[in-house]
Design a protein around this motif. Structure first.
Motif, mmCIF file in Angstrom:
data_model
loop_
_atom_site.group_PDB
_atom_site.id
_atom_site.type_symbol
_atom_site.label_atom_id
_atom_site.label_comp_id
_atom_site.label_asym_id
_atom_site.label_seq_id
_atom_site.Cartn_x
_atom_site.Cartn_y
_atom_site.Cartn_z
ATOM 1 N N UNK A 68 23.137 18.723 -26.920
ATOM 2 C CA UNK A 68 24.277 19.144 -26.096
ATOM 3 C C UNK A 68 24.387 20.663 -26.063
ATOM 4 N N UNK A 69 23.983 21.326 -27.162
ATOM 5 C CA UNK A 69 24.082 22.784 -27.257
ATOM 6 C C UNK A 69 23.419 23.512 -26.106
ATOM 7 N N UNK A 70 22.150 23.222 -25.763
ATOM 8 C CA UNK A 70 21.513 23.926 -24.649
ATOM 9 C C UNK A 70 22.201 23.725 -23.306
ATOM 10 N N UNK A 71 22.843 22.570 -23.122
ATOM 11 C CA UNK A 71 23.570 22.362 -21.864
ATOM 12 C C UNK A 71 24.659 23.416 -21.715
ATOM 13 N N UNK A 72 25.435 23.599 -22.775
ATOM 14 C CA UNK A 72 26.504 24.600 -22.733
ATOM 15 C C UNK A 72 25.923 26.017 -22.721
ATOM 16 N N UNK A 73 24.759 26.205 -23.360
ATOM 17 C CA UNK A 73 24.132 27.522 -23.367
ATOM 18 C C UNK A 73 23.740 27.973 -21.971
ATOM 19 N N UNK A 87 18.262 19.470 -15.840
ATOM 20 C CA UNK A 87 17.025 19.329 -16.599
ATOM 21 C C UNK A 87 17.236 18.883 -18.040
ATOM 22 N N UNK A 88 18.154 19.525 -18.742
ATOM 23 C CA UNK A 88 18.330 19.220 -20.166
ATOM 24 C C UNK A 88 18.842 17.796 -20.388
ATOM 25 N N UNK A 89 19.818 17.290 -19.611
ATOM 26 C CA UNK A 89 20.176 15.868 -19.775
ATOM 27 C C UNK A 89 18.991 14.936 -19.539
ATOM 28 N N UNK A 93 12.242 14.563 -12.931
ATOM 29 C CA UNK A 93 11.398 13.411 -13.272
ATOM 30 C C UNK A 93 10.316 13.814 -14.280
ATOM 31 N N UNK A 94 9.745 14.999 -14.095
ATOM 32 C CA UNK A 94 8.718 15.492 -15.014
ATOM 33 C C UNK A 94 9.290 15.717 -16.403
ATOM 34 N N UNK A 95 10.476 16.306 -16.475
ATOM 35 C CA UNK A 95 11.129 16.549 -17.765
ATOM 36 C C UNK A 95 11.355 15.239 -18.508
ATOM 37 N N UNK A 96 11.837 14.240 -17.784
ATOM 38 C CA UNK A 96 12.074 12.938 -18.397
ATOM 39 C C UNK A 96 10.762 12.309 -18.871
ATOM 40 N N UNK A 97 9.740 12.341 -18.026
ATOM 41 C CA UNK A 97 8.463 11.692 -18.349
ATOM 42 C C UNK A 97 7.812 12.317 -19.575
ATOM 43 N N UNK A 98 7.783 13.635 -19.640
ATOM 44 C CA UNK A 98 7.178 14.305 -20.790
ATOM 45 C C UNK A 98 7.964 14.047 -22.074
ATOM 46 N N UNK A 99 9.280 13.940 -21.962
ATOM 47 C CA UNK A 99 10.115 13.737 -23.150
ATOM 48 C C UNK A 99 9.995 12.334 -23.717
#
Length: 709
Positions: A233-238, A397-399, A557-563
């Motif tokens: 959650x931290x990076x979202x607020x960052x 992206x972060x979520x 979609x790429x962020x989700x797939x790699x994660x």
């Protein structure tokens, strides 16, 4: 976990002397009280540690969001910004061994509190140059800065400008050069980030170990999962904080905002980057306060008092030193130290571990480099403001990354996936993720039409030698500088480097509302029907907003797939190591990722990006500053190409991991020998795979998880 000899003596003597009924009554009473205090203490520590994880993740992601702001404010190239970004890892590595070893023997909560203070001091230090550098100066023609003197942009005769004004301007420049020559204020940003890395060091190893020691064993994984969730959650607020601060002008509160002649869309715009660091520093201080009031030890949970296998470390030591004297314990420690080299040889003799380590190093190089310069790429490629860029990354992206991490763990549990399955899932995640990334090559924007840089003054798109092309017949009689960057937008839709190079003879208005007339270069353009221009660069082509939307969809979609492949890959790492080498192997893994990926990746990505610059800014005392204009096509190929090359090579190593696993696995139970003799890399039982809390704890974290975008 530790119980003193006096407490043990009192415990056993009470059980022996007192009658059975009173003993049971007292033991039940004391147990309930102890359980309540234990649960209360560990939950307080859990809340405090979660807040610290939030604070450190917020400040780290905020730094990523201000990369372009820092570059422009200090007039430095991207390669130097990469060095600043990598200084955090350097600071972390300086004391990680000392903290990990000596920290466990000292007051762990207070050491974490000290770390928070150091982290906040570093964050404040990053913001300090703003208060000592003076006001931010951007390149602008005098008539656009509310000047009362009417000056022609095309200075065919320098006598048009009053002598006193020229003398005053030159005096200010000379004074500024003397001041800037002794300052390189970006060094304070580097040192501040270094301090941040030092302060953050004790949080993860000491905090996680404290929870593992004093939490009920079946709750430990859940508690640490909560901590890691808050860390995401931290990076979202960052990034959202970065978006807010980027909207505000850098010198807000110190200058009259109505006098500012540039907008947030201008490449010279610098937001209030320093403000977010002050906020992050205050949050770090508040996060560290509870640790000064927490005890050094908590009551040991009832289920762990008589357990010699509550953790891997205690099992390994207790089994060898049980019922022995103090002297034998010291001899055992010396013997353990003597086993370092054989352990290292054993570890690096494990082909699965080595291949996975190489794959991870290459993949983190690609991901860290991509994440560091993603805001710059979006700004330069799609013409978006820093504020909008940070907002998109933080909110979209972060979520997607967090959901991908959760999905990977859920898939592992739902389908009872073993070692081979984890390797396949990790490989498939990387393969499809980088395959999707390949499609982004087709989702870029063309270069903006900039006269003399990307198009000629007659409108043809042929530029070979950039600098001489800035001058043409239409501006030959003007006294212009090729080093200036004060873009104006002609009514023909073409951007000109400055009003002087556009051959403008007159201007009207001031600040952002300045309009230039009789611009000879605008009038000679093939599609031109007017010779006027306004302040600021022209917008990108009509197709660019649509391309940006496509980019966002594919990026998410790429962020989700790699994660998705992160957790299975880490489980694979844990299962392929002998139990007594697990902690050592994870330490080597983390060290290698930080040294070989976290530090160098931002630097060489920055160097590569600098090669795509078309127009460098100029410092007031001479020399090149930050880049003002990039070649969009070259930037896209360098940024995405470098990411894909590193990712593709890492996939080959992942394929090799799968090949070794298949070669060594048994068709019946897919059990793999870790080193050919003892210890397996396979799944002996469902309990070993999914119930072992120590392994579940480790699987929730890997370096730079929160920035995998």
């Amino acid at each position: 976990m530790e119980i003193s000899s006096k407490e043990n003596t009192r415990f056993f003597s009470n059980n022996t002397i007192l009658p059975v009924d009173r003993s049971s009554f007292k033991s039940e009473s004391s147990t309930s009280k102890e359980k309540q205090s234990c649960c209360g203490g560990i939950k307080i520590f859990l809340g405090a540690l979660s807040f610290v994880y939030f604070a450190k993740a917020l400040s780290g992601s905020y730094l990523k969001s201000t990369i372009t702001q820092i570059e422009r404010r200090f007039d430095i190239p991207s390669s130097l910004v990469g060095v600043i970004d990598g200084s955090f890892e350097i600071g972390n590595l300086l004391i990680i061994i000392l903290v990990s070893y000596f920290g466990a023997k000292l007051h762990r909560p207070r050491i974490i509190g000290v770390g928070c203070l150091i982290m906040s001091a570093g964050t404040f230090l990053i913001a300090m140059p703003q208060f000592f550098m003076g006001r931010y100066r951007y390149e602008r023609f005098p008539s656009t800065i509310n000047s009362s003197v009417s000056i022609s942009p095309c200075l065919q005769d320098k006598s048009q400008t009053p002598l006193s004004s020229l003398e005053k301007s030159q005096a200010k420049i000379n004074a500024g050069c003397e001041k800037e020559a002794g300052s390189s204020m970006w060094i304070y940003v580097l040192l501040g980030n270094l301090l941040r890395g030092i302060g953050e060091t004790p949080i993860q190893p000491l905090g996680i170990a404290y929870i593992d020691d004093y939490a009920v064993e079946e709750n430990a994984a859940l508690y640490i999962g909560c901590v890691q969730t808050v860390a995401i959650i931290g990076p979202i607020f960052g990034f959202l904080l970065g978006s807010l601060c980027a909207k505000l002008y850098v010198d807000i509160g110190f200058v009259d905002l109505d006098s500012i002649a540039i907008s947030a869309k201008d490449v010279q715009w610098v937001g209030a980057w320093w403000l977010g660091y002050l906020i992050a520093g205050v949050i770090s201080i508040l996060a560290g306060i509870p640790f000064w009031f927490l005890p050094r030890h908590l009551p040991t949970p009832e289920g762990r008092k008589d357990s010699s296998t509550s953790s891997e470390q205690s099992k390994f030591i207790v089994e060898e030193s049980k019922d022995q004297g103090k002297s034998y314990q010291q001899q055992a420690k010396i013997a353990e130290m003597a086993k370092f080299l054989p352990s290292l040889k054993n570890l690096f003799g494990n082909p699965v571990y080595i291949l996975y380590l190489c794959a991870s190093i290459l993949q983190f190089n690609s991901l860290i480099g991509m994440v560091t310069y993603k805001p710059k790429y979006i700004e330069q490629q799609y013409g978006q403001t820093s504020s909008k860029t940070n907002f998109v990354i933080g909110l979209i992206n972060i979520p997607a990354v967090a959901f991908g991490i959760f999905s990977g763990g859920l898939i592992m549990k739902k389908f009872r996936i073993g070692v081979l399955g984890a390797a396949k899932l990790s490989l498939g995640s990387s393969f499809f993720g980088y395959l999707l990334l390949l499609s982004l090559f087709a989702m870029g924007c063309e270069n903006s039409d900039v006269a003399g840089l990307t198009v000629s003054y007659r409108g043809t798109k042929q530029m070979t030698d950039h600098e001489p092309a800035l001058f043409s017949e239409c501006n030959w009689g003007c006294s212009c500088s090729k080093d200036d960057w004060d873009p104006i937008c002609g009514e023909n839709g073409v951007t000109y480097v400055s009003a002087c190079l556009a051959g403008c003879q007159a201007s009207n208005g001031s600040g952002k509302n300045t309009v230039f007339f009789n611009c000879s270069c605008v009038g000679t353009f093939e599609s031109s029907q007017s010779s006027s221009a306004v302040v600021g660069p022209c917008q990108k082509g009509n197709e660019c907003p649509k391309m940006f939307l496509y980019f966002l969809v594919i990026s998410v979609i790429t962020s989700y797939t790699l994660s998705v492949g992160g957790t299975p890959g880490y489980i694979l790492l844990l299962r392929c190591i002998k139990p007594h080498l697990k902690s050592f192997a994870l330490g080597i893994y983390t060290l290698a990722i930080r040294v070989l990926a976290g530090i160098p990746a931002p630097v060489y990505f920055g160097v590569a990006i600098d090669t795509t610059c078309l127009k460098w800014g100029s410092k007031r005392c001479g020399g090149s500053g930050a880049c003002r204009l990039y070649d969009s096509s070259a930037l896209r190929h360098v940024y995405l190409g470098l990411t894909l090359v590193l990712g593709t090579v890492s996939i080959f190593f992942s394929v090799a991991v799968l090949w070794v696993l298949r070669k060594r696995s048994s068709p019946q139970d897919e059990t793999l020998s870790a080193n050919g003799d003892s210890g397996t890399c396979g799944t002996k039982s469902r309990k070993d795979n999914f119930v072992n809390s120590d392994q579940l704890i480790q699987s929730t974290y890997w370096p730079e998880k929160e920035t995998r975008l």
